[in-house]
Motif scaffolding. Structure first.
Motif, mmCIF file in Angstrom:
data_model
loop_
_atom_site.group_PDB
_atom_site.id
_atom_site.type_symbol
_atom_site.label_atom_id
_atom_site.label_comp_id
_atom_site.label_asym_id
_atom_site.label_seq_id
_atom_site.Cartn_x
_atom_site.Cartn_y
_atom_site.Cartn_z
ATOM 1 N N ARG A 1 -11.583 4.299 -1.673
ATOM 2 C CA ARG A 1 -11.807 4.798 -2.937
ATOM 3 C C ARG A 1 -13.612 5.325 -2.667
ATOM 4 O O ARG A 1 -14.423 5.326 -3.593
ATOM 5 C CB ARG A 1 -11.813 3.912 -4.274
ATOM 6 C CG ARG A 1 -11.797 5.380 -5.452
ATOM 7 C CD ARG A 1 -11.699 4.628 -6.649
ATOM 8 N NE ARG A 1 -11.734 5.621 -7.919
ATOM 9 C CZ ARG A 1 -12.110 5.463 -8.994
ATOM 10 N NH1 ARG A 1 -12.203 4.320 -9.406
ATOM 11 N NH2 ARG A 1 -11.938 6.466 -10.053
ATOM 12 N N LEU B 1 -8.374 5.560 0.506
ATOM 13 C CA LEU B 1 -7.823 4.228 0.075
ATOM 14 C C LEU B 1 -8.956 3.226 -0.291
ATOM 15 O O LEU B 1 -8.721 2.353 -1.539
ATOM 16 C CB LEU B 1 -7.132 3.483 1.444
ATOM 17 C CG LEU B 1 -6.409 2.221 1.407
ATOM 18 C CD1 LEU B 1 -5.522 2.312 0.180
ATOM 19 C CD2 LEU B 1 -5.689 1.855 2.569
ATOM 20 N N ILE C 1 -2.494 6.813 -5.173
ATOM 21 C CA ILE C 1 -2.569 5.870 -4.242
ATOM 22 C C ILE C 1 -2.479 4.316 -4.692
ATOM 23 O O ILE C 1 -3.084 4.120 -5.832
ATOM 24 C CB ILE C 1 -4.153 6.028 -3.332
ATOM 25 C CG1 ILE C 1 -4.171 7.374 -2.767
ATOM 26 C CG2 ILE C 1 -4.369 4.862 -2.448
ATOM 27 C CD1 ILE C 1 -5.654 7.474 -2.247
ATOM 28 N N PHE D 1 0.789 5.684 -0.383
ATOM 29 C CA PHE D 1 0.290 6.993 -0.529
ATOM 30 C C PHE D 1 1.653 7.900 -1.027
ATOM 31 O O PHE D 1 2.578 7.925 -0.284
ATOM 32 C CB PHE D 1 -0.561 7.455 0.820
ATOM 33 C CG PHE D 1 -1.816 7.281 0.867
ATOM 34 C CD1 PHE D 1 -2.844 8.234 1.061
ATOM 35 C CD2 PHE D 1 -2.187 5.968 0.785
ATOM 36 C CE1 PHE D 1 -3.949 8.141 1.268
ATOM 37 C CE2 PHE D 1 -3.570 5.685 1.261
ATOM 38 C CZ PHE D 1 -4.434 6.610 1.256
ATOM 39 N N VAL E 1 0.738 -1.286 -0.210
ATOM 40 C CA VAL E 1 -0.215 -0.003 -0.071
ATOM 41 C C VAL E 1 0.829 1.266 -0.023
ATOM 42 O O VAL E 1 1.777 1.405 0.813
ATOM 43 C CB VAL E 1 -0.914 0.022 1.339
ATOM 44 C CG1 VAL E 1 -1.528 1.370 1.377
ATOM 45 C CG2 VAL E 1 -1.878 -1.148 1.269
ATOM 46 N N ILE F 1 -5.259 2.696 -7.820
ATOM 47 C CA ILE F 1 -6.439 2.106 -7.250
ATOM 48 C C ILE F 1 -7.633 2.615 -8.215
ATOM 49 O O ILE F 1 -8.739 1.885 -8.235
ATOM 50 C CB ILE F 1 -7.049 2.474 -5.812
ATOM 51 C CG1 ILE F 1 -7.089 4.115 -5.502
ATOM 52 C CG2 ILE F 1 -6.094 1.841 -4.925
ATOM 53 C CD1 ILE F 1 -7.807 4.400 -3.915
ATOM 54 N N ILE G 1 -1.975 -0.043 -4.745
ATOM 55 C CA ILE G 1 -1.957 -1.131 -4.048
ATOM 56 C C ILE G 1 -1.191 -2.171 -4.974
ATOM 57 O O ILE G 1 -1.537 -2.422 -5.988
ATOM 58 C CB ILE G 1 -3.350 -1.732 -3.878
ATOM 59 C CG1 ILE G 1 -4.105 -0.773 -2.832
ATOM 60 C CG2 ILE G 1 -3.418 -3.098 -3.360
ATOM 61 C CD1 ILE G 1 -5.527 -1.221 -2.544
#
Length: 570
Positions: free
Chosen positions: A379, A377, A388, A333, A331, A395, A390
């Motif tokens: 969405r 996260l 962001i 950001f 993950v 995402i 994954i």
């Protein structure tokens, strides 16, 4: 309004049959006065009882056909209107279920509730009444005028002279009432909002002795709705007496004119009697047409509100995925910035990266942006700037169903439904009972569940009102763990747990979910101090990031929170 028309199309043949039956019934109603005039003027002078009974029998047959077809058509109209409304309400609920959080904020929950209930009811009435009166009224009106024209053009002209006046009355009333019906629905949204707040917060209201205050608050919005309804109803109520007055004045003129014509021998008594019958039919038809405009005004206002939701665009499209480089982080950001209202940032330039199986703790003051990180996260909202990712994939390129299937989430304000504990943990995902029991054990919920009568089958009241705060949180944590999520999010999910249960929960997560990436929002440092990374949020910004020891040494606010909580514990 195309969103409404598509619900009519499947019932097209059925509605055509309904309209045909209404047409047939209207013709029978129009035929009866003509038969009466013929009997009085032509049959009675012949003094032939057989012919009188014959033509009287024909009138009875016409009346029976009219009643039968009208009843059948009315029932069919209700069936088709109910079917159309049912499909519309289902589609509206489905659309609401997939609205983004931003769109829901724009429409508001009370408005959505009133659109699903009162607005769909208004549209249902419009569908039904348009079939019941929409054909019958105009046919009786036009057909009555045409027949009376053949019987006595002079008398018909007297009648026709009243129609422009009635048309002006209907146009003025409709023009005034439609905006009021729109306003009425908006005020109804406000009343639903106040009502929901009162029902949801009834315990707080009573605890703070604010019952009288809330009664006055409800009385204010209720009075506002009553005022709008009264104003709209008063304007609409003018139509029937005004129309009746004009038509009755016309009827008086017809009788006076008819008397002179009979005296001159230009028409017969039967014709005048039939003409008065037609005049009554035309009067009722005109009143029916007026009612149609009123119902149509309210129905169209509601239809526009429904269409606003049905035709709302998808503001979170899934972008094409072209592939990319593999990332070592699960993950990420990257300089993420976001604002709910686009006035001030609720998140500013936030960055962090988690490898698979790592734990991130987030702590900060209320309103600092902790839950906003989770919203972005998952969405629920789209970030304004930044990235962001994954597994190295944006995402925005992951279908929402696939994206959210990766998560197990316990929100800060989560809910339980009125069902068994097992059903609440499963939440219709088809999870095996064995996995549900394991999840309850991991969530430290097994002890109190076994103490309840019925074990996993024990009933949970709506919103979990028969459970303590800690019990509710443990069931919701079990729900999040039951599907073995790839990413676990706990948004202040242990705030109601005692320190011992909180510690046991964290130990269990480390032992049994070591491959699950965890993001934990907490108010207690003890809940997150063993996390691999800790974010300290302040006024939408990340003012510190590191391990517990690093933050104690390098972040003043974190150290102050720790010392305050440590002192309180001692």
């Amino acid at each position: 309004m195309r969103g409404i028309y598509k619900y009519i199309k499947p019932y097209g043949p059925y509605m055509l049959l309904t309209l045909f039956l209404k047409f047939a019934a209207a013709l029978m109603d129009l035929l009866i006065p003509s038969l009466l005039a013929r009997i009085i003027d032509d049959i009675v002078p012949l003094k032939n009882e057989g012919l009188i009974f014959l033509w009287g029998g024909i009138m009875i047959v016409c009346a029976v056909i009219s009643v039968t077809t009208n009843i059948t058509a009315n029932r069919m109209a209700e069936v088709s209107a109910g079917g159309m409304t049912r499909k519309m309400r289902y589609d509206l609920f489905t659309k609401v279920s997939y609205l983004s959080a931003a769109q829901m904020d724009e429409f508001t929950v009370p408005s959505v509730v009133s659109r699903l209930t009162s607005d769909t009811y208004n549209v249902n009435r419009m569908f039904a009444r348009m079939q019941r009166i929409g054909v019958r009224g105009p046919i009786l009106l036009v057909g009555g005028i045409c027949i009376t024209m053949t019987m006595s053009p002079k008398l018909t002209l007297v009648l026709i002279a009243t129609l422009p006046v009635i048309a002006v009355i209907v146009a003025l009333i409709t023009g005034k009432s439609i905006p009021l019906y729109d306003k009425e629905q908006s005020v109804l949204d406000d009343m639903v909002r106040v009502l929901r707040e009162n029902i949801t917060g009834v315990r707080v209201i009573r605890a703070l002795s604010k019952t009288e205050y809330e009664k006055n608050r409800f009385d204010k919005v209720n009075g506002g709705l009553a005022d709008v309804e009264q104003k709209a109803g008063s304007i609409s109520a003018i139509s029937n007496p005004a129309t009746t007055l004009v038509l009755n004045l016309g009827l008086t003129a017809v009788i006076i004119t008819g008397a002179f014509l009979v005296q001159k021998g230009e028409t017969g008594v039967g014709t005048i009697i039939a003409f008065l019958s037609y005049f009554t039919i035309i009067l009722n038809a005109m009143l029916g047409v007026t009612r149609i405009f009123m119902i149509l005004s309210k129905g169209m206002a509601s239809a526009r509100r429904i269409t606003q939701i049905l035709e709302s665009p998808d503001d979170m499209p899934v972008l094409p995925y072209t592939g990319g480089m593999e990332s070592e982080y699960h993950v990420e950001f990257k300089k993420v910035t976001f604002s709910y209202l686009h006035k001030r940032n609720n998140l500013t330039d936030v960055s962090f990266a988690l490898k698979k199986g790592e734990t991130l703790g987030i702590i900060g003051a209320t309103g600092s942006g902790k839950s906003t990180v989770i919203n972005l996260l998952l969405r629920f909202y789209d970030r304004d700037q930044g990235d962001i990712l994954i597994n190295g994939r944006d995402i925005k390129t992951i279908p929402l169903t696939e994206l959210r299937r990766k998560f197990g989430v316990v929100f800060q304000n989560d809910y339980l439904m009125a069902d068994s504990i097992e059903k609440n943990v499963d939440y219709f995902r088809g999870i095996s009972k064995e996995d549900i029991e394991k999840a309850a054990d991991y969530a430290q919920a097994s002890e109190f569940i076994q103490a309840k009568k019925g074990d996993m089958d024990a009933d949970v009241a709506i919103r979990g009102n028969n459970l303590s705060g800690g019990q509710k949180q443990r069931i919701m944590i079990a729900r999040a763990l039951a599907a073995s999520p790839e990413i676990l999010i706990l948004d202040d999910a242990s705030s109601a747990l005692d320190y011992q249960t909180d510690a046991l929960l964290r130990k269990t997560l480390r032992e049994h979910f070591s491959e699950t990436t965890t993001i934990m929002i907490a108010q207690r440092i003890s809940s997150i101090q063993e996390a691999d990374h800790i974010l300290v949020m302040e006024d939408s910004k990340c003012i510190g990031c590191g391990t517990h020891k690093e933050l104690l040494a390098g972040c003043e606010i974190y150290r102050q929170i720790y010392e305050l909580q440590a002192g309180m514990t001692e």
